[in-house]
Write a protein that holds these residues in place. Structure first.
Motif, PDB file in Angstrom:
ATOM      1  N   LEU A 193       0.562  -1.674  -0.240  1.00 47.94           N
ATOM      2  CA  LEU A 193      -0.814  -0.337   0.297  1.00 47.94           C
ATOM      3  C   LEU A 193       0.536   1.365   0.122  1.00 47.94           C
ATOM      4  O   LEU A 193       1.906   1.911   0.710  1.00 47.94           O
ATOM      5  CB  LEU A 193      -1.094  -0.256   1.323  1.00 47.94           C
ATOM      6  CG  LEU A 193      -1.797  -1.042   1.175  1.00 47.94           C
ATOM      7  CD1 LEU A 193      -2.045  -0.982   3.411  1.00 47.94           C
ATOM      8  CD2 LEU A 193      -3.067  -1.683   0.117  1.00 47.94           C
ATOM      9  N   GLN A 199      -7.068   0.639  -3.017  1.00 53.99           N
ATOM     10  CA  GLN A 199      -5.223  -0.113  -2.407  1.00 53.99           C
ATOM     11  C   GLN A 199      -6.113  -0.863  -1.375  1.00 53.99           C
ATOM     12  O   GLN A 199      -5.536  -1.891  -1.029  1.00 53.99           O
ATOM     13  CB  GLN A 199      -4.079   1.302  -1.560  1.00 53.99           C
ATOM     14  CG  GLN A 199      -4.114   1.472  -3.864  1.00 53.99           C
ATOM     15  CD  GLN A 199      -2.612   2.502  -2.769  1.00 53.99           C
ATOM     16  OE1 GLN A 199      -1.627   1.296  -2.494  1.00 53.99           O
ATOM     17  NE2 GLN A 199      -2.485   3.532  -2.713  1.00 53.99           N
ATOM     18  N   LEU A 200      -7.201  -0.300  -0.225  1.00 51.77           N
ATOM     19  CA  LEU A 200      -6.871  -1.314   0.971  1.00 51.77           C
ATOM     20  C   LEU A 200      -7.964  -2.297   0.697  1.00 51.77           C
ATOM     21  O   LEU A 200      -7.260  -3.230   0.789  1.00 51.77           O
ATOM     22  CB  LEU A 200      -8.185  -0.378   1.997  1.00 51.77           C
ATOM     23  CG  LEU A 200      -6.950   0.681   3.019  1.00 51.77           C
ATOM     24  CD1 LEU A 200      -7.915   2.171   3.035  1.00 51.77           C
ATOM     25  CD2 LEU A 200      -6.046   0.505   3.487  1.00 51.77           C
ATOM     26  N   ALA A 215      -5.091   7.175   4.240  1.00 59.83           N
ATOM     27  CA  ALA A 215      -4.800   6.114   4.882  1.00 59.83           C
ATOM     28  C   ALA A 215      -6.224   6.304   6.015  1.00 59.83           C
ATOM     29  O   ALA A 215      -6.656   4.659   6.702  1.00 59.83           O
ATOM     30  CB  ALA A 215      -3.630   5.458   5.058  1.00 59.83           C
ATOM     31  N   GLY A 218      -9.907   5.550   4.798  1.00 60.62           N
ATOM     32  CA  GLY A 218     -10.361   4.628   4.119  1.00 60.62           C
ATOM     33  C   GLY A 218      -9.710   3.586   6.005  1.00 60.62           C
ATOM     34  O   GLY A 218     -10.602   3.016   5.529  1.00 60.62           O
ATOM     35  N   ALA A 219      -9.176   3.892   6.442  1.00 61.37           N
ATOM     36  CA  ALA A 219      -8.542   2.568   7.549  1.00 61.37           C
ATOM     37  C   ALA A 219     -10.627   3.076   8.475  1.00 61.37           C
ATOM     38  O   ALA A 219     -11.129   1.531   9.107  1.00 61.37           O
ATOM     39  CB  ALA A 219      -7.682   2.623   8.557  1.00 61.37           C
TER      40      ALA A 219
END
Length: 485
Positions: free
Chosen positions: A328, A391-392, A335, A338-339
């Motif tokens: 990633l 990506q995640l 980040a 998304g998390a």
């Protein structure tokens, strides 16, 4: 390398690039960025094309190429822009135990000097009309390619595996890129070779045959661009590539100190070569206008083993190229947002909205001078959020699936999130790759979404298995660590 582009070299703005403020701002490239232009530069690019006529246009063209906002617009005639004899090329074919493939490939290489390197085949390979170099015992594909390279004296060397068949015009299309004196390597698009069914394979129209036609690991898509670590085209496979001989022989390998492929690497040696060339200052190009067909694996056991084999290459690459191997690559804000989304909670969604809004405000403040800074910031924000979520999701399904499965085994909420992610990521990938052909054009799908989803999950599971196995074998987590973008 900083060699100036020759007079007459042409570039064209990429089809996906957004033009803003009368052409004075461009959004695009890889990774996506905002590029501001002077009024004069905007005027030169008004038609979407640029031809190098002097130092100013050469500098502008170079900047557009390096950012991925523009791509070379070349023809075979552009080979003549170089003082080097770029029409002279030798094809090197490494092979072990594939006589039928060599015979088929040689029929497509009539009129081109060919060196076949037999890497210890039990029965010596025959190659009428070509020079044959034979290793008494197998030494690996990197050593075979190096042996062929050492026997070449032409300006360009093309490497083709014995299970490939180049399509007409491939070599001229790639050779033209070397009119740019800073280009060390150019690679074609690798597509599926149409073959008759063999015993034990799945019949055409279903399963792995169609999946590999749509989403082979060797097929890097229909969009041209520079080959740069950390971008959508971070390397090109050695199954088909053309190199500048003096460039590839001039960058030493870690294991031997000599040029060429690293012979200690039996997987990912092509990635290592690309990254060493990039680190040395050379430029590399991917050109899907040139096409080489490849006989893909379509038997389940061999196919899965190959996916795991590719994953094994990440650990040695991480050792040789610290920081370049990252599952990633995310900005801190994306980040975090998304998390938060992947917690699967309302609170997480709220956090993602707040973080994204704050990031959008920061982006807008950097865009002073544009006519619509908030609208442009919104576009950049949307691209960043989309990239982070993609990506995640891929990380959950591909790179970190052992962790995802473990968390799903102990948490009902995690189970729902992982299952939803696995289905959604696979269906979106099917939509982009098959239904829209990866090129933005609607078409009749070659594989239904259910079977595509099953194949995609097996594909990712195989690669992830090899990735973790390689990391454990190397006793290093370097290949598993994300990187700040």
């Amino acid at each position: 390398m900083s060699g100036a582009l020759p007079i007459g070299f042409r570039v064209r703005i990429g089809a996906s690039v957004r033009v803003l403020d009368g052409g004075t701002a461009l959004i695009g490239g890889a990774p996506t960025r905002l590029l501001r232009l002077t009024p004069r530069a905007a005027g030169l690019l008004a038609s979407g094309e640029l031809t190098v006529v002097d130092a100013v246009t050469g500098t502008l063209a170079r900047r557009l190429l390096d950012t991925g906002i523009a791509h070379p617009d070349l023809s075979p005639a552009d080979i003549g822009l170089s003082a080097e004899p770029l029409h002279e090329a030798t094809v090197v074919v490494p092979v072990r135990d594939n006589q039928a493939g060599v015979d088929r490939l040689l029929r497509a290489l009539v009129g081109v000097p060919v060196i076949v390197v037999d890497d210890g085949s039990p029965t010596p390979v025959r190659a009428p009309g070509a020079r044959v170099i034979r290793h008494a015992a197998p030494r690996g594909p990197a050593a075979a390619r190096n042996a062929g390279l050492a026997a070449c004296d032409t300006a360009l060397v093309a490497f083709l595996d014995s299970d490939t068949v180049p399509q007409p015009g491939w070599l001229d299309a790639l050779s033209a890129h070397f009119a740019d004196p800073s280009v060390a390597l150019a690679a074609p698009r690798i597509t599926a070779l149409a073959t008759a069914d063999e015993p034990g394979t799945m019949r055409p129209g279903v399963g792995l045959v169609r999946y590999e036609e749509i989403r082979s690991s060797l097929d890097l898509g229909a969009v041209p661009g520079p080959v740069v670590p950390g971008t959508p085209v971070s390397y090109v496979p050695s199954a088909a590539m053309v190199v500048r001989r003096t460039a590839i022989t001039g960058i030493p390998t870690e294991s031997s100190g000599e040029g060429g492929f690293d012979e200690r690497m039996h997987v990912a040696e092509d990635v290592d070569l690309c990254w060493r060339l990039h680190e040395a200052g050379w430029r590399l190009r991917y050109d899907p206008a040139a096409v080489v067909a490849h006989e893909h694996r379509t038997r389940l056991h061999g196919w899965l083993a190959r996916k795991a084999y590719y994953g094994l290459g990440a650990a040695p690459l991480a050792e040789r190229h610290p920081g370049q191997v990252a599952p990633l690559i995310l900005a801190p804000w994306s980040a975090a947002a998304g998390a938060a989304v992947f917690t699967g909670t309302r609170a997480g969604l709220g956090v993602a909205i707040v973080v994204s809004a704050a990031a959008g405000a920061r982006i807008a403040r950097t865009l002073t001078g544009l006519r619509r800074p908030r609208q442009t910031a919104g576009r950049l924000l949307a691209l960043g959020c989309g990239s982070a979520l993609w990506q995640l999701a891929l990380g959950v399904c591909r790179h970190y699936w052992p962790l995802a499965v473990a968390s799903a085994a102990v948490s009902r909420r995690a189970r729902r999130v992982v299952l939803a992610t696995a289905v959604a990521e696979g269906l979106v990938d099917w939509y982009v790759r098959d239904l829209r052909g990866g090129e933005g054009r609607w078409r009749r799908p070659r594989l239904d979404p259910v079977r595509y989803l099953v194949c995609k999950r097996l594909d990712d599971a195989g690669y992830g298995f090899g990735l973790w196995r390689g990391a454990i074998r190397a006793r290093s987590a370097a290949a598993l660590l994300p990187r700040r973008g």
